[in-house]
Design an enzyme around this catalytic site. Structure first.
Site, short mmCIF file in Angstrom:
data_model
loop_
_atom_site.label_atom_id
_atom_site.label_comp_id
_atom_site.label_asym_id
_atom_site.label_seq_id
_atom_site.Cartn_x
_atom_site.Cartn_y
_atom_site.Cartn_z
CD GLU A 112 -3.97 6.26 -8.22
OE1 GLU A 112 -4.39 5.88 -9.35
OE2 GLU A 112 -2.81 6.58 -7.39
CG ASP A 130 -0.91 9.54 -6.83
OD1 ASP A 130 -1.13 9.11 -7.20
OD2 ASP A 130 0.15 9.61 -6.74
#
Ligand code: GLC
Length: 651
Positions: free
Chosen positions: A326, A284
Site C-alpha cells: 500500500e 500498510d
C-alpha cells in the site's frame, strides 16, 4: 567473502537451534533458508551491519523464521508447496477482490461467516478485511492505530472466529487478505506504554527526542499527511516529556526500523498472521518505513531494502503468502514496490494501482481520456510475476497524485487542473452532480483530496434527490464503466464493499466526535442488508448494479487475455473521449480483446481502420463479450454510446 561469512554464520545458527527443533521435519525450511540466506544476510548487513549486536540480531531473525515455520499448520505448508509449483497462480483473471470493514459488512466475524454466500453470489473470491485488532477506544484511524498486533478486538470476535472464517473462505476458494500496519503503533501499544514509562529499550522502538532540535530538522522537508487534524510530524508526550514522531495522527507513533529489533518484531507479526490462514498480507503505508533528515521520508532506498528482507524471510517460513504494497505515491515510485532490477517480484507481488484509480477519476470529471491515456502511456511495465490491484474506490480519500509532466503534456496547468477536479467532485463546479467532500486540505500548499462514496461521487445521490431518471441512468453507467475498466486492465480488480449496491454517502459519522473531523468516514458504510435485498428486485438501482457487476465478473473470469502478463497495448485512436487498449492472450498474440471505453456524455465513433492490426477483426463478426451483443456500427465505424465500454472480440 560475504558468501563464506554468511554460510559459516548460518551453520552456527542452525547448530545452535538444533536442540530446540530437532523433532520437526525441517527439510523445506532448510532448503528455503539455504536458498535465501545469502540475500537475507546481505540485506541485514546493509541495514544493520554496523551495530555491535549485529550477530545476535541475525541469530534472532533466523530463530524467528524457524519458530514460525514450525508453528505453521500443515495445510498451509501444503498450500505453500502447491503455490510454488504454480508460481504465477495469482496472475490469473479468475481473481476478483473486495475490500471491507468487517464491522461494516457484518456485525462481527461469525456474522460475516454467515454472509460468505454473498461473495459467492457476486463472484468475489478474494476478501480484504480491514484492521480488527485492539486499538484505542476513541479515534483509531479506522483501526490503523493498533494497540496489540496479535489480539482481535472483541467487538469483532475471537482469533478462533477468524481461523474459522479463514477455513470457510478456503473451502469456497476465497483468498483471505489481512492488514499488517507496519509503519506505526497506537500510543496505547505496550511498546509505547513502556517507552512512556522511561524504558530506553522501547524508546528505541520509536523516534523519540528530548527537544525540538532534530524534529525541526526533519520538519523542513517532511510533508504533512493529515494537515487539518494532525499538523506537523511530531507530538509532545506530556508524561514522557519528549517528542515522538507521528507522521499520521498524533496517536500513531512511527516505528524506528533502524533498530533491528523492530524489524524482527514486525516480521514475527507478519508470519503470525500468515500462520492464521491469511493468503495475502496488505502491508500498510510501506512508503514511510525509513526516515532520513533532509528527505520527504517516503520511498527511501532503505524502505525498499526492508521490504526485500521481509519478502525473503517470508519465502523461508511461509512462501505461499503474497504481499500487497500500500504505497499511494507518485506513479514512478509505486512501481518500485514490486522490486527493482529483478526478474521476479522481490518486494511485494501486488501493489495498489493508485495511478490508474486517480486517472479514471480524471476521465470521469473531464469526460475525456486525455490525461488517462497520457498517464498510462507513462506507466512503466511491471516486473514479471507482479500484478496490480486495480480499484475505483477504497476506504481512503482520492489523492490527485498525477505526474505534473503528464498534466502539462495534455495542455492543462497542474494547479488549476487539480483545483478543477476538487471543485468538480465537491459539487462546486456548475455542471457537476458530484457530492464528494474535501479531505486533507493543506492551507500551506493548497493541496486537497476527495472523500465520498462511488455512487455519490458520480452523481447518483443528487440524481435520486432530483428524481432525474436520465441522470440516475448516467450515474449507473459511469459506475459500470469504471468497473469495466478495473476488470480488464490487467491485475486483480478490487471492489469496495457497498459499491455493488450503489451505497451513498453516510453522514452519520458527524455525530461521533472521534470521527467527525475525518470525512473518509462518509464512505465507510454499514451495509443495510434489508436494502441489499433489492438486488433481487428488477428495476431498482441495487438490482441494476449488482446484476451487471455479477455478470461482468463472470465474463472477466472467462477471458484468458485478461490474465496479467504485461499483455496490454494502449492504442492511440485520435479521439480524446475514448480510452482504448488491447489485451492479448499470453503467448498467443492473435487472440485478443479490444477494450473500448467512452467517457463522454455523447456517443463517440471509432473508425476500425484507425486501429492497428485491424486485420484481426473479421468485418461484421465483432462481438462485445460483456453484453454478448454485436456493437452498433455505422458503415465502418463503431459507435460507442455515452459512458459505455466494450470488450470486443471477433472470436
Ligand atoms: C493507510 C490506510 C489509511 C491510514 C494510513 C495510516 O494509508 O489505508 O486508512 O490512515 O495508512 O495508517
Amino acid at each position: 567473502m560475504y558468501e563464506q561469512v554468511s554460510h559459516s554464520l548460518l551453520n552456527q545458527i542452525l547448530t545452535d537451534l538444533k536442540p530446540e527443533i530437532h523433532e520437526e521435519d525441517l527439510r523445506h525450511f532448510y532448503t528455503r533458508l539455504g536458498a535465501n540466506f545469502y540475500s537475507i544476510y546481505s540485506l541485514f548487513t546493509v541495514l544493520y551491519g554496523k551495530r555491535d549486536d549485529f550477530q545476535r540480531q541475525m541469530q534472532k531473525l533466523v530463530e524467528t523464521m524457524a519458530r514460525q515455520y514450525i508453528q505453521r499448520p500443515d495445510h498451509l505448508k501444503e498450500s505453500d508447496i502447491a503455490r510454488g509449483q504454480d508460481h504465477n497462480w495469482f496472475l490469473s483473471q479468475e481473481w476478483v477482490g473486495m475490500a471491507q470493514y468487517p464491522d461494516g459488512y457484518a456485525k462481527n466475524l461469525p456474522e460475516l461467516q454467515q454472509r460468505v454466500h454473498y461473495f459467492l453470489e457476486l463472484g468475489v473470491n478474494m476478501v480484504h478485511l480491514m484492521p480488527m485488532l485492539v486499538c484505542p477506544k476513541g479515534a483509531s484511524d479506522g483501526g490503523y492505530a493498533v494497540s496489540d498486533f496479535r489480539r482481535i478486538d472483541q467487538r469483532f470476535g475471537s482469533l478462533e472466529d477468524l481461523q474459522n472464517l479463514a477455513g470457510e473462505f478456503h473451502k469456497h476458494g476465497i483468498l483471505l487478505t489481512l492488514d499488517v500496519v507496519l509503519n506505526h503503533t497506537s500510543n496505547e501499544h505496550e511498546w509505547a506504554r513502556k517507552a512512556r514509562e522511561g524504558s530506553s529499550k522501547y524508546q528505541d522502538y520509536y523516534y523519540i527526542f528530548d527537544n525540538r532540535e532534530v524534529p525541526d530538522m526533519f520538519e523542513v522537508t517532511m510533508p504533512e499527511i493529515f494537515p487539518e487534524t494532525a499538523s506537523g510530524n511530531f507530538t509532545w508526550d506530556e508524561e514522557m516529556g519528549k517528542w515522538v514522531m507521528t507522521v499520521f495522527n498524533s496517536f500513531q507513533w512511527d516505528l524506528n526500523y533502524s533498530n533491528p529489533a523492530v524489524f524482527i518484531e514486525m516480521l514475527d507479526i507478519i508470519l503470525y498472521w500468515a500462520n492464521q490462514g491469511a493468503d495475502i498480507l496488505r502491508l500498510d503505508a510501506v512508503a514511510f518505513l525509513w526516515k532520513k533528515i533532509g528527505s520527504i521520508c517516503q520511498n527511501e532506498r532503505e524502505a525498499h531494502l526492508l521490504l526485500q528482507l521481509m519478502k525473503d524471510c517470508c519465502q523461508v517460513s511461509a512462501p505461499g503468502v503474497l504481499f500487497i504494497a500500500e504505497a499511494i505515491v507518485a506513479p514512478v515510485e509505486i512501481i518500485k514496490y514490486f522490486g527493482e532490477d529483478a526478474i521476479n517480484a522481490k518486494e511485494c507481488e501486488i501493489a495498489y494501482n493508485a495511478t490508474y484509480m486517480a486517472l479514471l477519476w480524471d476521465a470521469v470529471a473531464t469526460k475525456n481520456a486525455r490525461l488517462l491515456n497520457q498517464g498510462i502511456k507513462s506507466l512503466p511495465d511491471k516486473l514479471e510475476r507482479a500484478t496490480w490491484l486495480n480499484y475505483v474506490r477504497c476506504h481512503d480519500d482520492i489523492g490527485l497524485g498525477y505526474d505534473d509532466n503528464d498534466i502539462r503534456a495534455v495542455d492543462y496547468e497542474p494547479r488549476a487542473h487539480r483545483q478543477f477536479l476538487i471543485d468538480y467532485y465537491t459539487g462546486k463546479y456548475a455542471d457537476s452532480l458530484s457530492r464528494g467532500l474535501p479531505f486533507g486540505h493543506n492551507d500551506k500548499t493548497g493541496d486537497s483530496r476527495i472523500s465520498g462514496s462511488l455512487a455519490s461521487l458520480v452523481g447518483l445521490e443528487a440524481a435520486l434527490d432530483l428524481g432525474d431518471q436520465a441522470e440516475i441512468d448516467n450515474a449507473i453507467k459511469i459506475i459500470l464503466l469504471l468497473h469495466g475498466m478495473i476488470m480488464s486492465f490487467g491485475g486483480i480488480p478490487l471492489l469496495y464493499y457497498g459499491d455493488e449496491l450503489g451505497t451513498l454517502n453516510d453522514t452519520s459519522y458527524l455525530e461521533d466526535p472521534a470521527k467527525a473531523n475525518d470525512s473518509r468516514w462518509t464512505h465507510r458504510p454499514r451495509i443495510n442488508w434489508d436494502k441489499a435485498q433489492l438486488r433481487n428486485s428488477p428495476g431498482t438501482v441495487e438490482y441494476r448494479l449488482f446484476s451487471a457487476l455479477k455478470k461482468m465478473i463472470a465474463v472477466r473470469k472467462e477471458i484468458a487475455a485478461f490474465a496479467d502478463f504485461n499483455n496490454r497495448e494502449l492504442l492511440d485512436v485520435g479521439n480524446p473521449h475514448l480510452f482504448v487498449f488491447a489485451r492479448f492472450k499470453y503467448a498467443q498474440p492473435t487472440s485478443r480483446v479490444l477494450v473500448v471505453a467512452n467517457f463522454d456524455s455523447s456517443p463517440q465513433h471509432l473508425h476500425l481502420r484507425d486501429i492497428e492490426r485491424k486485420a484481426y477483426f473479421r468485418n461484421g463478426a465483432i462481438r462485445d463479450l460483456y453484453s454478448g451483443e454485436k456493437p452498433a456500427m455505422f458503415k465502418e465505424e463503431l459507435v460507442i454510446p455515452p459512458y459505455r465500454f466494450y470488450w470486443l472480440t471477433d472470436q
